[in-house]
Enzyme design. Structure first.
Site, PDB file in Angstrom:
ATOM      1  N   TYR A 142       0.818  -1.213   0.000  1.00 40.09           N
ATOM      2  CA  TYR A 142       0.000   0.000   0.000  1.00 40.09           C
ATOM      3  C   TYR A 142       0.858   1.273   0.000  1.00 40.09           C
ATOM      4  CZ  TYR A 142      -3.985  -3.018   1.148  1.00 40.09           C
ATOM      5  OH  TYR A 142      -4.948  -3.978   1.128  1.00 40.09           O
ATOM      6  N   LYS A 192       3.674 -15.280   1.291  1.00 34.05           N
ATOM      7  CA  LYS A 192       3.661 -16.118   0.087  1.00 34.05           C
ATOM      8  C   LYS A 192       5.118 -16.323  -0.343  1.00 34.05           C
ATOM      9  CE  LYS A 192       0.568 -16.909  -2.575  1.00 34.05           C
ATOM     10  NZ  LYS A 192       0.022 -18.257  -2.911  1.00 34.05           N
ATOM     11  N   ASP A 225      -2.515 -17.980   1.372  1.00 34.74           N
ATOM     12  CA  ASP A 225      -3.740 -18.522   0.756  1.00 34.74           C
ATOM     13  C   ASP A 225      -4.236 -19.740   1.532  1.00 34.74           C
ATOM     14  OD1 ASP A 225      -1.385 -19.759  -0.111  1.00 34.74           O
ATOM     15  OD2 ASP A 225      -2.183 -20.278  -2.086  1.00 34.74           O
ATOM     16  N   ASP A 249      -4.918  -7.226   5.792  1.00 30.20           N
ATOM     17  CA  ASP A 249      -6.164  -6.521   5.503  1.00 30.20           C
ATOM     18  C   ASP A 249      -7.263  -7.543   5.201  1.00 30.20           C
ATOM     19  OD1 ASP A 249      -7.948  -4.559   4.893  1.00 30.20           O
ATOM     20  OD2 ASP A 249      -6.905  -3.813   3.104  1.00 30.20           O
ATOM     21  N   ASP A 253     -10.254  -9.161   8.084  1.00 32.30           N
ATOM     22  CA  ASP A 253     -11.686  -8.983   7.822  1.00 32.30           C
ATOM     23  C   ASP A 253     -12.392 -10.333   7.774  1.00 32.30           C
ATOM     24  OD1 ASP A 253     -11.596  -6.291   7.777  1.00 32.30           O
ATOM     25  OD2 ASP A 253     -12.298  -6.050   5.712  1.00 32.30           O
TER      26      ASP A 253
END
Ligand code: NAD
Length: 368
Positions: A142, A192, A225, A249, A253
């Site tokens: 970000y 990852k 993942d 993020d 959530d």
């Protein structure tokens, strides 16, 4: 010694409504338990824009830097949607996070027994769930450069850069290990590393910090993942999860929603320790200003109350008081007290925001 200081920035919409219930709990702690704070209040978001033409004044920023903890309600609302980007209410919150350098975002996902049926997962998978996601908040994709939309040949290309330095990874890893020491001593780090160099470095640095400084913690690594799958398959296998800004993020959530309503979710954002040893800290509910219900007395104050419980634990070393407050919330829910957002399909009589505050205070009184 002076009492520890709290800066309250209630903000917009339901922010001041839910914060009013936290202020009653702060007063209760002083009256009934002799735990006192120096509380200052100020404006943020749309409220600050209305008064000063900016969503956060330099003076408020300075107060936040000096406070032992900042409690924030929520910012934003339709009234401010057409404002220039630079003065939108959210810019006030982003400035606080950036200038206080709050790099570790703590998002608990805790399922109160009484609300287990609110989850989209089966009761036995979520009942008793209590995990903590630590998301790196100030770096990663970000913020990385280069970024932008460029033209290459005859088409446009959108670019963002995932970038992490060793020190950025190490400091958030330490936050996670410190937390794990206060909990069950287990950390799972997610990245990852199979496809991203930044993930390889993330895994190496987390392991190094562990081996050198936290060998007592049980550390595992997981691809993010797979982590997402495991979170919905068998979430109780985790205790503390540490991950980068982007994966955090998404995963936080996802984990939060395992537990039901947005009105229940607290958060903390922590930075480096200050001279007095307390971390820079901002506590806030995950929800926004809920303009659709603002002013109606329908807002659930529990997310804000649980955020204050996190402040008691992480900023003020009042872990026992935090547990008492959380137990009071659990008792109220077990007794069937519900704000409108927690009403099941069977309906019933919801209490107002202050009605929920009354019930929590009564449960605190009963637990004295
Ligand atoms: P929101 O979280 O404000 O509301 C989403 C839905 O959840 C609404 O239906 C709302 O009524 C309900 N809800 C939220 N909190 C609740 C509570 N405590 N009790 C009962 N119901 C609750 O998100 P939104 O509608 O997307 O955004 C509204 C405004 O808030 C926007 O201006 C947005 O930019 C801002 N926002 C601020 C923050 C923040 O301050 N950290 C976070 C998200 C959104």
């Amino acid at each position: 010694m002076a009492n520890p200081s709290i800066l309250i920035l209630a903000g917009d919409g339901i922010g001041p409504e839910v914060m009013a219930e936290v202020k009653r709990i702060i007063a209760w702690l002083a009256d009934r338990r002799g735990i006192r704070f120096e509380v200052t209040e100020d404006l943020v978001g749309g409220a600050a824009y209305d008064a000063h033409g900016t969503p956060l004044t330099d003076a408020t920023m300075a107060k936040a830097q000096a406070a032992d903890a900042v409690l924030l309600g929520a910012v934003g609302g339709p009234k401010y949607d057409s404002l220039d980007f630079s003065v939108k209410p959210e810019r006030g919150l982003l400035r606080l996070r950036k200038e206080m350098d709050l790099y570790a975002n703590l998002r608990p996902a805790q399922c109160f027994d009484a609300l287990a049926d609110f989850s989209s997962l089966k009761r036995d998978i979520v009942a008793g769930l209590d995990i903590m996601i630590v998301r790196e908040l100030t770096s990663g994709v970000y913020f990385g450069e280069p970024r932008g939309i460029f033209t290459e040949g005859n088409e446009r290309v959108g670019i963002n850069t995932q970038r992490y330095t060793e020190s950025e990874i190490a400091r958030v890893a330490r936050s996670a290990f410190e937390l794990a020491r206060r909990r069950s001593g287990k950390v799972c780090s997610m990245e990852k590393a199979n496809v991203m160099e930044s993930g390889i470095l993330w895994r190496e640095v987390v392991q190094e910090v562990h081996d050198k400084e936290y060998p007592d913690i049980a550390l595992t690594h997981m691809y993010a993942d797979n982590g997402a799958m495991q979170l919905v398959r068998q979430p109780k296998q985790f205790d503390v999860i540490v991950t980068d800004n982007l994966f955090g993020d998404v995963l936080s959530d996802c984990a939060a929603m395992l537990t039901g309503s947005l009105g229940m979710l607290p958060s903390a954002s922590l930075g480096a320790p200050m001279a007095n040893g307390r971390p820079k800290a901002l506590y806030e509910p995950v929800h926004g200003s809920a303009p659709d219900i603002a002013g109606t007395g329908k807002a659930n104050p529990i997310a804000c109350i649980l955020s204050f419980a996190m402040a008691l634990r992480y900023s003020f070393d009042q872990g026992t008081e935090a547990e008492r407050l959380e137990a009071a919330v659990a008792k109220v829910l077990a007794d069937g007290v519900r704000t409108a957002d927690l009403m099941g399909p069977e309906g019933g009589h919801p209490v107002s925001t202050s009605g929920m505050g009354d019930a929590v205070l009564a449960a605190l009184d009963a637990g004295l």
